[in-house]
Design a protein around this motif. Structure first.
Motif, PDB file in Angstrom:
ATOM      1  N   ARG A  80      27.844  67.965   0.784  1.00 54.42           N
ATOM      2  CA  ARG A  80      27.098  68.152   2.037  1.00 54.42           C
ATOM      3  C   ARG A  80      27.919  67.739   3.250  1.00 54.42           C
ATOM      4  O   ARG A  80      27.627  68.086   4.369  1.00 54.42           O
ATOM      5  N   GLU A  81      28.952  66.904   3.016  1.00 53.59           N
ATOM      6  CA  GLU A  81      29.829  66.511   4.124  1.00 53.59           C
ATOM      7  C   GLU A  81      31.262  66.420   3.625  1.00 53.59           C
ATOM      8  O   GLU A  81      31.492  66.395   2.409  1.00 53.59           O
ATOM      9  N   ASP A  82      32.219  66.410   4.555  1.00 52.86           N
ATOM     10  CA  ASP A  82      33.617  66.263   4.175  1.00 52.86           C
ATOM     11  C   ASP A  82      33.794  64.924   3.455  1.00 52.86           C
ATOM     12  O   ASP A  82      33.209  63.916   3.860  1.00 52.86           O
ATOM     13  N   ALA A  92      33.092  69.931   3.343  1.00 57.72           N
ATOM     14  CA  ALA A  92      31.652  70.213   3.229  1.00 57.72           C
ATOM     15  C   ALA A  92      31.487  71.655   2.759  1.00 57.72           C
ATOM     16  O   ALA A  92      32.250  72.537   3.150  1.00 57.72           O
TER      17      ALA A  92
END
Ligand code: HEM
Length: 211
Positions: A80-82, A92
Motif C-alpha cells: 500500500r506504500e513504498d 506502492a
C-alpha cells in the motif's frame, strides 16, 4: 460451500502428506504409536480433548505443514506504500507473494531443512498461529486463515486416529525409497500421485463398528 470445500480439502491434503512422510520414516510411526498407546490406550479412539497430551502427534503435524504448506505462496498481497525490505525497494502498488514453501525449507532458518524430523518441534515454542514467521502455513496478519483453529484440530484428530486405529505399510513390493513425493504446484499443492497404502485395524473390533 466454498468455505467447507476449502477447509476440508486443505485438511485432507495435509493428512495425506503426513501419512506419506511417515511411510518413509517407520521410526516416527513407532514413536507416535508409543505416545498413543501410553496416553490413549488401545480401548478407545482419540478425541479433541486428548490433543494437548499428544505433543509428538502435534510435532508431526507442524513438521508436515513446514514441508508441505497447503498454500505455498499464501494469498497475494499488494504493497500500500513504498517500502524497503532487505535492501530491496518495493514501490506502492507492487503485488507481493510470500513463499512460505521456501521459508519452510530455508537452511538459514532450519537445520537439515529437507529432513522430516518432528523432534525439532519438541520443547520448542514455535507455533503455526501466524506469530512465528519461520512457519506460516495459515498465513499471518489480517488476511490470515480464519479457519486455522478448526483446520488444525481436524488435522490433528484425523491423523491421530489414523495412526491409533491402523497399522500402515506400503503396497506389496514398494520400498519407502520408491514412494514418490512429487507435488502438483497450485492452489492447494496436493500429491502428484495419490497415496496408496495398506492399512490393518489394530483396536478391538467393536470400536470400528461404532465409528
Ligand atoms: C489445514 C487447513 C487449512 C489451511 C492450511 C489453510 C490455509 C490458509 C491460508 C494459507 C490462507 C491465506 C492466508 C494468508 O494469505 O495470510 C487461508 C485463507 C483462508 N482460509 Fe484457510 N486454511 C485451512 C482451513 C480452513 C478452514 C477450515 C476454513 C473455514 C472453515 C478456512 C477458511 C479460509 C478463508 C475464508 C480464507 C480467506 C481469508 C481472507 O482472505 O481474508 N480455511 N487459509
Amino acid at each position: 460451500m466454498d468455505l467447507i470445500a476449502g477447509g476440508t480439502e486443505s485438511s485432507a491434503v495435509t493428512v495425506e502428506w503426513a501419512i506419506s512422510e511417515l511411510l518413509k520414516k517407520p521410526e516416527v510411526i513407532a514413536k507416535a504409536t508409543e505416545e498413543l498407546d501410553r496416553v490413549i490406550g488401545r480401548g478407545r479412539w482419540v478425541t479433541e480433548k486428548d490433543i494437548p497430551q499428544l505433543p509428538y502427534v502435534d510435532a508431526i503435524v507442524k513438521e508436515t505443514m513446514r514441508l508441505h504448506p497447503v498454500a505455498p505462496l499464501l494469498v497475494p498481497r499488494l504493497a500500500r506504500e513504498d517500502a524497503t525490505v532487505a535492501g530491496y525497494d518495493i514501490p506502492a502498488g507492487t503485488r507481493v507473494l510470500v513463499s512460505v514453501w521456501s521459508i519452510g525449507r530455508d537452511p538459514a532458518l532450519w537445520e537439515s531443512p529437507e529432513a522430516f524430523m518432528p523432534e525439532r518441534f519438541l520443547g520448542s515454542k514455535l507455533d503455526v498461529k501466524g506469530q512465528d514467521y519461520e512457519l506460516l502455513p495459515f498465513g499471518s496478519g489480517r488476511r490470515m486463515c480464519p479457519g486455522y483453529s478448526l483446520g488444525l484440530k481436524v488435522i490433528q484428530v484425523s491423523l491421530a486416529n489414523l495412526l491409533h486405529g491402523f497399522t500402515w505399510s506400503l503396497p506389496n513390493g514398494m520400498t519407502k525409497e520408491e514412494l514418490n513425493m512429487e507435488e502438483i504446484f497450485g492452489l492447494s499443492t496436493p500429491r502428484k500421485f495419490p497415496l496408496e497404502a495398506v492399512v490393518k485395524p489394530k483396536l478391538p473390533a467393536h470400536l470400528y463398528a461404532e465409528a
